[in-house]
Design an enzyme around this catalytic site. Structure first.
Site, PDB file in Angstrom:
ATOM      1  N   PRO A 323       0.783  -1.216   0.071  1.00 42.09           N
ATOM      2  CA  PRO A 323      -0.093   0.044   0.033  1.00 42.09           C
ATOM      3  C   PRO A 323       0.691   1.281   0.049  1.00 42.09           C
ATOM      4  O   PRO A 323       0.163   2.404  -0.014  1.00 42.09           O
ATOM      5  CB  PRO A 323      -0.786  -0.215   1.255  1.00 42.09           C
ATOM      6  CG  PRO A 323       0.148  -0.805   2.114  1.00 42.09           C
ATOM      7  CD  PRO A 323       1.158  -1.780   1.286  1.00 42.09           C
ATOM      8  N   THR A 324       2.293   1.087   0.142  1.00 38.73           N
ATOM      9  CA  THR A 324       2.810   2.456   0.291  1.00 38.73           C
ATOM     10  C   THR A 324       3.172   3.275  -1.010  1.00 38.73           C
ATOM     11  O   THR A 324       2.869   2.556  -2.254  1.00 38.73           O
ATOM     12  CB  THR A 324       4.435   2.278   0.996  1.00 38.73           C
ATOM     13  OG1 THR A 324       5.157   1.176   0.138  1.00 38.73           O
ATOM     14  CG2 THR A 324       4.035   1.359   2.353  1.00 38.73           C
ATOM     15  N   CYS A 325       3.699   4.483  -0.815  1.00 40.32           N
ATOM     16  CA  CYS A 325       3.985   5.266  -2.136  1.00 40.32           C
ATOM     17  C   CYS A 325       5.254   5.099  -2.447  1.00 40.32           C
ATOM     18  O   CYS A 325       6.104   5.916  -2.727  1.00 40.32           O
ATOM     19  CB  CYS A 325       3.692   6.460  -1.771  1.00 40.32           C
ATOM     20  SG  CYS A 325       2.088   6.957  -1.401  1.00 40.32           S
ATOM     21  N   ASP A 326       5.691   3.852  -2.610  1.00 38.51           N
ATOM     22  CA  ASP A 326       6.977   3.532  -3.290  1.00 38.51           C
ATOM     23  C   ASP A 326       6.880   2.492  -4.156  1.00 38.51           C
ATOM     24  O   ASP A 326       6.326   1.226  -3.693  1.00 38.51           O
ATOM     25  CB  ASP A 326       7.932   3.051  -2.016  1.00 38.51           C
ATOM     26  CG  ASP A 326       9.518   3.185  -2.561  1.00 38.51           C
ATOM     27  OD1 ASP A 326       9.867   2.207  -3.397  1.00 38.51           O
ATOM     28  OD2 ASP A 326      10.227   3.478  -1.391  1.00 38.51           O
ATOM     29  N   ASN A 367       5.166   5.897   5.481  1.00 35.37           N
ATOM     30  CA  ASN A 367       3.949   6.410   5.077  1.00 35.37           C
ATOM     31  C   ASN A 367       2.863   6.339   6.037  1.00 35.37           C
ATOM     32  O   ASN A 367       1.659   6.189   5.808  1.00 35.37           O
ATOM     33  CB  ASN A 367       3.509   5.589   3.551  1.00 35.37           C
ATOM     34  CG  ASN A 367       3.705   6.143   2.362  1.00 35.37           C
ATOM     35  OD1 ASN A 367       3.620   5.540   1.337  1.00 35.37           O
ATOM     36  ND2 ASN A 367       4.313   7.381   2.506  1.00 35.37           N
TER      37      ASN A 367
END
Ligand SMILES: *Cc1c(COP(=O)(O)O)cnc(C)c1O
Length: 377
Positions: A323-326, A367
């Site tokens: 789910p992270t922005c990476d 995050n």
């Protein structure tokens, strides 16, 4: 998934993502390993899962512990382990940590270099030391090679120097790589250990112990042999190379003791496609990813089995991501995972055999996602 875990999930409905560990499975695995390798001393590699519930249970069952840091040593002591049952098995230690471990009563240490030996001689005089040797890690899904160990010729010299420095040159160790699926690897590694025994005998030193490390498997997507087959391979290797003059044996299981004891429940957050192309795989985003505890999916090395509420229905290819922005937070893209076409946002799915190397690998809040919550039942 065990009945105990299924009941816990149904009754408690914990927030996801979370890990549920069935302690009975850990106890069973420990007993099974002891049964199949009765002459080896078990040193649980606590890095696999250092939860106090697990460590204190194993301490009560007579386990020893392989530790890598002062914190891990204290975790074991806090759980009632006797310092005489601990090994400081990391080859990379600060001298002040060696000193502190020695003060707590630890007397068994690993090394693989002259500089480390000097620290040990100063900070842990008279202790038993074992030298880790390099072994090939082919056949392992999660290699532990190159960084640790030295060549045999160097190990020989170092163990002689250990004696001259007032330490007790006790034995040799290796690790064939974690999740090792090639049983022949132990024969190769034990053969190298035996060569070292011979070389030191000629120098007037009688080594007493072989530390066979870990490497025993958990059950992921590819089937593995039963623990008995591993024990058999280890014993055959030992008798092949040492005959009936067997030295003391240590094994350091991590994954095989705790891996199959746990499942992670996670929720499907999003299912999407990147284009209108018919044949494109769906992207399935979970509420756990690489930074939430699934670090061993790095390079898609460890491939967990997955359970969904729609198992048995028609499936299609997916890319699984966290789910992270990476964009590094993709779990499986090349491994060919298929999930049911009926899968929908909000579904709870389970990642099986996730009891090892998950909780401690989860970040402290990248995050804003909290560290992996765990329940021990
Ligand atoms: C990680 C580690 C282990 C445990 O390995 P598994 O493959 O999980 O059994 C054992 N010994 C040492 C020195 C380790 O670093």
């Amino acid at each position: 998934m065990t009945q105990k875990i299924a009941r816990f999930l149904a009754e408690q409905r914990p927030e996801t993502p979370c890990l549920i560990v069935d302690l009975d499975v850990v106890a069973e695995n420990f007993k099974a390993l002891k049964r199949s390798l009765p002459i080896a001393e078990i040193y649980y590699a606590i890095k696999a899962n250092p939860a106090p519930e697990i460590v204190s249970m194993l301490a009560g069952m007579g386990s020893n512990f392989d530790t890598a840091s002062l914190t891990e040593i204290d975790q074991c002591l806090d759980c009632g382990a006797d310092p005489a049952r601990l090994s400081f098995g990391n080859t990379i230690k600060k001298q002040r940590d060696i000193e502190a471990a020695f003060a707590r009563g630890v007397r068994l240490f690993a090394f693989d270099s002259r500089a480390e030996l000097d620290k040990l001689a100063q900070a842990a005089p008279g202790s038993k030391v074992f030298c880790r040797i390099l072994v090939d890690n082919s056949g392992a899904d999660w290699p532990l090679s190159r960084k640790f160990g030295c060549e045999i010729e160097m190990a020989r010299d170092l163990l002689i120097q250990a004696r001259d420095l007032g330490l007790d040159p006790y034995g040799v160790s290796f690790h064939v790589g974690s999740q090792q699926t090639d049983l022949a690897q132990w024969d190769v590694a034990v053969g190298r250990a035996a060569m070292l025994f011979t070389a030191l005998n000629e120098a007037g030193i009688e080594l007493k112990m072989v530390n066979l490390g870990g490497g025993f498997p958990a059950r992921y997507r590819t089937d593995v042999d039963e623990i008995d087959a591993y024990a058999d391979a280890v014993m055959k290797a030992m008798t092949h190379h040492f005959g009936n003059r067997l030295p003391a044996m240590i094994i350091e299981p991590g994954r095989s003791l705790v891996g199959d004891s746990g499942i992670i429940q996670t929720e499907v957050v999003l299912i999407s496609k990147k284009s209108y192309a018919e044949d494109e795989a769906r992207w399935v985003y979970l509420d756990i990813g690489k930074f939430g505890g699934l670090a061993e999916t790095m390079d898609e090395a460890i491939k967990y089995r997955i359970r969904t509420p729609h198992d048995g229905c028609e499936t299609g290819p997916v890319v699984l991501a966290g789910p992270t922005c990476d964009s590094a937070d993709i779990l499986y893209e090349k491994a060919g995972y298929q999930l049911p076409l009926d899968l929908k946002v909000g579904d709870k799915i389970e990642l099986l055999s996730t009891g090892a190397y998950t909780t401690t690998y989860s970040s402290i809040g990248f995050n804003g996602f909290a560290p992996l919550k765990a329940y021990f039942i």
